[in-house]
Design a protein around this motif. Structure first.
Motif, short mmCIF file in Angstrom:
data_model
loop_
_atom_site.label_atom_id
_atom_site.label_comp_id
_atom_site.label_asym_id
_atom_site.label_seq_id
_atom_site.Cartn_x
_atom_site.Cartn_y
_atom_site.Cartn_z
N LYS A 99 1.90 -5.12 2.95
CA LYS A 99 3.05 -4.23 3.49
C LYS A 99 2.21 -2.74 3.36
O LYS A 99 1.65 -2.35 2.51
CB LYS A 99 4.09 -4.22 2.83
N ILE A 100 2.52 -1.68 4.37
CA ILE A 100 2.13 -0.50 4.15
C ILE A 100 3.08 0.60 4.55
O ILE A 100 3.90 0.31 5.12
CB ILE A 100 0.57 -0.16 5.14
N SER A 101 3.15 1.40 3.60
CA SER A 101 3.97 2.73 3.70
C SER A 101 3.80 3.40 5.11
O SER A 101 2.70 3.25 5.42
CB SER A 101 3.94 3.70 2.53
N PRO A 102 4.66 4.07 5.76
CA PRO A 102 4.41 4.61 6.94
C PRO A 102 3.87 5.85 6.75
O PRO A 102 3.16 6.28 7.71
CB PRO A 102 5.82 4.95 7.62
N THR A 103 3.56 6.24 5.53
CA THR A 103 2.91 7.43 5.14
C THR A 103 1.32 7.21 4.47
O THR A 103 0.71 8.13 4.35
CB THR A 103 3.45 8.50 3.99
N ALA A 104 1.09 5.88 4.49
CA ALA A 104 0.06 5.42 3.69
C ALA A 104 -1.30 5.33 4.61
O ALA A 104 -1.30 5.51 5.94
CB ALA A 104 0.15 4.22 3.14
N GLN A 105 -2.56 5.29 4.15
CA GLN A 105 -3.71 4.94 4.81
C GLN A 105 -4.58 4.00 4.12
O GLN A 105 -4.53 3.67 3.09
CB GLN A 105 -4.63 6.32 4.77
N ILE A 106 -5.33 3.33 5.15
CA ILE A 106 -6.28 2.54 4.42
C ILE A 106 -7.78 2.99 5.17
O ILE A 106 -7.78 3.43 6.19
CB ILE A 106 -6.12 1.11 5.24
N ILE A 158 0.84 -1.13 -0.04
CA ILE A 158 0.08 0.00 -0.09
C ILE A 158 0.90 1.35 -0.05
O ILE A 158 1.57 1.60 0.97
CB ILE A 158 -0.84 -0.10 1.07
N GLN A 159 1.00 2.17 -1.19
CA GLN A 159 1.86 3.01 -1.47
C GLN A 159 1.37 4.38 -0.96
O GLN A 159 2.09 5.28 -0.29
CB GLN A 159 2.35 3.01 -2.65
N GLY A 160 0.09 4.49 -0.96
CA GLY A 160 -0.58 5.74 -0.89
C GLY A 160 -1.78 5.58 0.01
O GLY A 160 -1.96 5.67 1.38
#
Length: 246
Positions: free
Chosen positions: A99-106, A80-82
């Motif tokens: 995996k999720i970017s530290p700046t990303a959201q779900i 998850i990039q963004g």
């Protein structure tokens, strides 16, 4: 062994709407056919990586993609990039590892529609939407292990999960880390997030299909002056569809 990368970017749309997008040169979308074409390339030992940055879209298209991914013989991972919002979050939880970017959201929420009608129509639509909510929650439950009722509660609040909460609740398995040798990956995540958009209404797709049928009929009967006969007319029809005019 090959890693097949599948971008889940911008609008999640059904295959008919994808034909519409292609006709207008709008190539930044994801559809069941696009994903299926990539999965058809999978051979023994191959892996699949989803690169996700999407506001979501058609929940039924997302469900079809979810099923395609879960049915694949390949190990599926997701990055998850963004933003993985709405229907895109359903696609994300199809992956074996997220995996999720530290700046990303779900973002997860209950299904909605633009239904019109009388009291009976709206009551029926309410039942339909509740059924869709249950289906979405089933996908989340399979990934997170949370109770269905708890997930529906989060969905009713339109819950936004940052990286830490996404891992806490089980929507993601880990948070991406970057070293100094990988700045391009961080830039890629930022650009992908900026590319998310809004799905074209079904009414526009229906108008376009009628236009294409008219063009096909005109080719078969060129003597009929009432049919579309010039590129100028075709341009005007395209613009009318895009701007919601009759």
């Amino acid at each position: 062994m090959t890693k097949i990368v599948i971008p889940i970017k911008s609008d999640v749309i059904d295959n008919n709407t994808a034909d519409f997008y292609d006709f207008f040169g709008m190539t930044n979308y994801v559809s069941p056919k696009k994903v299926g074409d990539q999965l058809a390339k999978v051979q023994t030992g191959d892996t699949v990586e989803l690169q996700i940055a999407s506001n979501g879209g058609d929940v039924f298209a997302a469900s079809e993609i979810y099923t395609q991914l879960k049915s694949s013989t390949a190990k599926v991972s997701a990055v998850i990039q963004g933003l993985a919002a709405s229907a895109a979050s359903v696609i994300a939880v199809a992956a074996d590892d997220v995996k999720i970017s530290p700046t990303a959201q779900i973002m997860i929420h209950k299904a909605w529609s633009t239904m019109q009608g009388n009291a009976e129509d709206l009551a029926h639509e309410s039942q339909v939407l509740s059924g869709i909510d249950e289906s979405i929650a089933n996908a989340y439950e399979a990934k997170t292990g949370m109770k269905n009722s708890d997930l529906l509660n989060l969905m009713s609040k339109e819950t936004w999960l940052g990286a830490n909460d996404a891992v806490k609740y089980g929507f993601a398995d880990s948070i991406l880390t970057f070293d100094e040798k990988e700045p391009e990956k961080q830039q890629q995540a930022l650009q992908a997030f900026a590319g998310a958009g809004t799905v074209v209404p079904k009414q526009a797709v229906t108008k376009w299909q009628a236009l294409m049928a008219s063009i096909t009929a005109n080719k078969a009967a060129p003597q009929n002056d009432n049919k579309i006969t010039s590129q100028h007319d075709l341009r005007d029809q395209k613009l009318a569809i895009l701007f919601g005019k009759k």
